[in-house]
Design a protein around this motif. Sequence first.
Motif, mmCIF file in Angstrom:
data_model
loop_
_atom_site.group_PDB
_atom_site.id
_atom_site.type_symbol
_atom_site.label_atom_id
_atom_site.label_comp_id
_atom_site.label_asym_id
_atom_site.label_seq_id
_atom_site.Cartn_x
_atom_site.Cartn_y
_atom_site.Cartn_z
ATOM 1 N N PRO A 17 0.841 -1.199 0.000
ATOM 2 C CA PRO A 17 0.000 0.000 0.000
ATOM 3 C C PRO A 17 0.877 1.251 0.000
ATOM 4 C CG PRO A 17 -0.758 -1.574 1.640
ATOM 5 C CD PRO A 17 0.564 -2.077 1.145
ATOM 6 N N HIS A 18 0.490 2.238 -0.804
ATOM 7 C CA HIS A 18 1.247 3.493 -0.917
ATOM 8 C C HIS A 18 0.354 4.583 -0.365
ATOM 9 C CE1 HIS A 18 4.547 5.833 -2.638
ATOM 10 N NE2 HIS A 18 3.644 6.711 -3.062
ATOM 11 N N LYS A 19 0.642 4.977 0.886
ATOM 12 C CA LYS A 19 -0.257 5.863 1.637
ATOM 13 C C LYS A 19 0.159 7.319 1.467
ATOM 14 C CE LYS A 19 -2.023 6.463 6.373
ATOM 15 N NZ LYS A 19 -3.436 6.463 6.019
ATOM 16 N N MET A 20 -0.780 8.171 1.001
ATOM 17 C CA MET A 20 -0.565 9.607 0.853
ATOM 18 C C MET A 20 -1.698 10.342 1.563
ATOM 19 S SD MET A 20 0.267 9.552 -3.227
ATOM 20 C CE MET A 20 -1.130 8.483 -3.532
ATOM 21 N N LEU A 138 9.029 6.255 1.123
ATOM 22 C CA LEU A 138 8.570 5.385 2.208
ATOM 23 C C LEU A 138 7.156 5.807 2.552
ATOM 24 C CD1 LEU A 138 11.837 5.621 4.328
ATOM 25 C CD2 LEU A 138 11.137 3.695 2.884
ATOM 26 N N ALA A 139 6.199 4.937 2.267
ATOM 27 C CA ALA A 139 4.798 5.373 2.393
ATOM 28 C C ALA A 139 3.896 4.297 2.986
ATOM 29 C CB ALA A 139 4.267 5.799 1.015
ATOM 30 N N SER A 140 4.459 3.439 3.827
ATOM 31 C CA SER A 140 3.600 2.446 4.480
ATOM 32 C C SER A 140 2.842 3.085 5.647
ATOM 33 C CB SER A 140 4.442 1.283 5.010
ATOM 34 O OG SER A 140 5.138 1.647 6.183
ATOM 35 N N GLY A 141 3.420 4.176 6.205
ATOM 36 C CA GLY A 141 2.830 4.809 7.374
ATOM 37 C C GLY A 141 3.257 4.173 8.682
#
Length: 369
Positions: A17-20, A138-141
């Motif tokens: 998942p790429h969280k923004m 880095l976008a997993s959160g």
Amino acid sequence: MYKSIETLLVEIPTIRPHKMAVATMQTQTLVLVKITTEDGVIGWGEATTIGGLGYGEESPESIKTNIETYFAPLLKSLAGLNIAQTFAAIKRNINGNRFAKCAIQTALLDIQAKRLGLPLSELLGGRLRDSVPVLWVLASGNTEKDIAEAQKMIEAKRHNIFKLKIGSRAVEADVEHVLAIKQALGKDVSIRVDVNRAWSELEAIKGIQLLQDGGVDLIEQPCAIDNIDAMQRLTRRFDIAIMADESLMGPGTAYKLAKTNAASVFAVKVAQSGGLLEGCDVATVANLAGIDLYGGTMLEGPVGTIASAHTFSTFANLAYGTELFGPLLLTEEILKTPLQYQNFELAVPKTAGLGIELDEDKIDNLRRK
């Protein structure tokens, strides 16, 4: 003359998942444009966006509809024009639609470069480098997951600069997450953050001060797209680099941002700019204004990524590197030979056109029916 103009929506899951702040992506819809000339030369372009209409004014569906309804008939009517005249006719007859225009322009430049036997970069003024540095987002959160992911990238010599997507949590929680990662990776690893325009000006003042004190190198688009006054105040207030991204929609907005000192870095995205040529115009404005450059991405697949790399290879100033990791986020490869990522950089092909060969059978299996 152009025999056919096809627009393909290709669905590919992401490796994680790429969280923004604006969306969480688990699948990317690549928007590929294939133009075939009467004598059989094929050009490819890409108009991929992020998060549908949650990010910007164009979606995969609107791009496909508008290319089929407006761009394709116009192109087929333009007999006997050279490439510059063709681009002028598109601008004259079609308003907006920057992503669609970028895909069409890329495909036509790909065709032109193939006819001339030159890499596409040589139609944009000529490359100054044969590879461009590429960071990883880095976008997993999740702090521990992000630290482990970054350490793995450094060990593999694939990326040693990292950007974190923040803005979906409270400012204090985001800052704590970022600084824990910075501390774990050490002072020699560059950390940047992308707020995706999620903060108010007061939140930005608080967050940027803490991030600057913690050794973070750059803040991307902290405030709303049209809040240029806030961007100007933040740029003047802090020593840390403030980068314009979503506020930057081509040469005209680049000029306005430069004139008001509303950013110290420009994130050049070819699709946001409206084309590769317009992306070069944005870079020219930045150079004249003393603003540093960064090569941005819409998380395109390999077509848009390598088109961007050809463009960025011509920039005299690429102080903050590029973000051209989009294909590495995808679980499926649609090129017969993958793009070459090594020693923290992406190689720019030296063969004619974009310098890539697409696997059309694979694309056909992945395309939206």
